[in-house]
Motif scaffolding. Structure first.
Motif, short mmCIF file in Angstrom:
data_model
loop_
_atom_site.label_atom_id
_atom_site.label_comp_id
_atom_site.label_asym_id
_atom_site.label_seq_id
_atom_site.Cartn_x
_atom_site.Cartn_y
_atom_site.Cartn_z
N TYR A 4 4.72 -30.02 43.25
CA TYR A 4 5.11 -29.55 41.91
C TYR A 4 6.24 -30.40 41.33
CZ TYR A 4 7.08 -26.71 38.20
OH TYR A 4 7.58 -26.29 36.99
N CYS A 5 7.26 -30.70 42.12
CA CYS A 5 8.40 -31.44 41.56
C CYS A 5 7.97 -32.79 41.02
CB CYS A 5 9.49 -31.58 42.61
SG CYS A 5 8.99 -32.45 44.10
N ARG A 346 3.27 -24.40 46.83
CA ARG A 346 4.28 -23.65 46.08
C ARG A 346 3.58 -22.42 45.49
NH1 ARG A 346 7.21 -23.87 40.70
NH2 ARG A 346 9.43 -24.19 41.14
N GLU A 387 8.72 -21.72 47.68
CA GLU A 387 8.48 -23.14 47.87
C GLU A 387 7.43 -23.38 48.94
OE1 GLU A 387 9.48 -25.15 45.74
OE2 GLU A 387 11.00 -23.94 44.72
N GLU A 389 7.21 -24.85 51.86
CA GLU A 389 7.42 -24.85 53.30
C GLU A 389 7.08 -23.48 53.91
OE1 GLU A 389 9.76 -25.65 51.09
OE2 GLU A 389 9.64 -27.84 51.23
N ARG A 400 13.70 -17.95 44.31
CA ARG A 400 13.79 -18.28 42.89
C ARG A 400 13.04 -17.23 42.07
NH1 ARG A 400 14.37 -23.55 40.53
NH2 ARG A 400 13.55 -23.66 38.41
#
Length: 417
Positions: A4-5, A346, A387, A389, A400
């Motif tokens: 995503y990032c 994610r 996230e 992981e 988040r």
């Protein structure tokens, strides 16, 4: 797939902030300021009374109960300035203070000793009066030259009210991003009240995306549906571009099935496919492309929640960049319970932010996270982002949390509701 990032960085690199335009204040609701605004006047613009009563010249002194004054004049809201002299003036709320007078005693703290034609001519104080009380001073709210709003702020009703009070009739705002929404699929029925035939479903993605885009600051210049046909798709794409669309958002036909024609159709038009498939769930098949004229194309999956994730976490960051908005603030809150997630992806989960009896906030990921479910969209008040992981987020982990839209703060609810 890309993470995503990385996908987000590609999006932001492709988005150039839009220019400014000037619009009348009454048409600027929800628009984004293009430049700072400094006040051209003080607010209040003159010293005035905070209540009905009598204006006095204290000059730093305290008046004791029993002090008497002759009433020299009367001042109502809207009256021009006047010289105050040494006596008292009857004054109304909002009226300009006569020059030299600096204190107001409320009418209920005064005894009328004499009057003429219904107007008091002599009064006595019934309570102690401190200097400066009940006076709203010039510039006490806003000083002349003070910066009242910053570039990047959205003009809500409170901002527009202040600007109106300061005499600002026109503002420089960022041009609205122009968007188009295209729902693909021969199974789609556009009208909500239309009866469904075998195999048909109602087109719920399009009105959802239109509403979210408008709320996020975009102008939707074209919207419609198209079947699973490349020629028809190209025709509606031409219509949307002719309407001035700078962002095009489609739903469906971006996966790997026989009728998922959008990637090849875009290549056939000379578009540059920036990425196709992102390591997220839901919404993994998402596509982003740049058309030959520079328009940005978002190909979102057709499942409702996948489309919602694409709009919220891919389209909205681009809108923020185009509008010159600051990075979106996010919360970090503990999970109420363990959450299983797909490893390596994610995960964007529909959730509720809740407050317990001690005022502590936490996030509860809802059951029924499948991407076809609309009821959980109704029940949620936030997104929880886990996230990539691992495959388990344990209870108590701070995660988040983002509002349902970048323009919407998280709405808190009690755990009992």
């Amino acid at each position: 797939m890309i993470p995503y990032c990385e996908a987000l960085q590609h999006l932001l690199d492709a988005a150039t902030p839009l220019p400014a335009e000037r619009v009348p204040l009454h048409e600027a609701g929800g628009r984004t300021l293009a430049s700072d605004i400094h006040s051209g006047q003080s607010l209040p613009p003159f010293d005035n009374s905070a209540m009905d009563g009598f204006a006095l010249r204290a000059n730093g002194a305290t008046f004791e109960a029993g002090t008497e004054f002759a009433v020299q004049g009367w001042q109502a809201a809207g009256d021009a300035g006047a010289e105050g002299g040494e006596g008292a003036w009857e004054i109304m709320t909002g009226a300009r203070m006569p020059v030299g007078l600096d204190t107001v005693v409320p009418v209920e703290n005064v005894e009328i000793l004499a009057s003429e034609d219904g107007r008091p001519t002599r009064i006595a104080l019934t309570a102690t009066v401190k200097p400066g009380q009940n006076v709203r001073l010039r510039g006490q709210d806003v000083r002349e030259g003070e910066r009242v709003l910053c570039a990047g702020q959205v003009l809500d009703i409170n901002a527009r009210t202040l600007l109106h009070a300061l005499g600002v009739g026109e503002v420089a705002v960022v041009a609205r991003p122009r968007a188009a929404v295209i729902a693909t699929g021969k199974e789609l029925v556009t009208e909500a009240a239309q009866a469904l035939e075998s195999g048909q479903i109602r087109d719920s993605n399009r009105p959802y995306l239109v509403g979210r885009l408008q709320a996020a600051g975009a102008e939707v210049v074209w919207q419609g549906t198209v079947g699973d046909d490349v020629a028809a798709f190209n025709a509606v794409l031409d219509e949307a571009l002719a309407a001035g669309a700078q962002l095009l958002i489609s739903t469906g036909a971006v996966s790997a099935g026989r009728y998922d024609f959008v990637p090849d159709a875009l290549r056939g038009r000379g578009a540059r496919i920036v990425f196709h498939k992102v390591a997220i769930r839901p919404g993994k098949p998402l596509l982003f492309a740049v058309l030959p004229n520079g328009a940005l194309y978002f190909g979102l999956p057709g499942n409702p929640v996948s489309a919602a994730v694409g709009q919220r976490f891919f389209v909205e960051p681009v809108l923020r960049r185009l509008l010159g908005l600051a990075p979106e603030p996010v919360l970090r809150l503990p999970l109420q319970a363990d959450v299983r997630k797909p490893p390596g992806l994610r995960f964007h989960a529909r959730a509720r932010v809740e407050m317990d009896g001690q005022g502590r906030l936490s996030a509860r990921v809802l059951s029924g996270q499948e991407s076809f479910r609309l009821m959980s969209m109704l029940q949620a008040n936030a997104w929880v982002v886990l996230e990539a992981e691992g495959d388990l987020a344990s209870a108590g982990t701070f995660v988040r949390v983002q509002g349902w839209g970048h323009h919407e703060p998280v709405q808190l609810v009690s755990q009992e509701s």
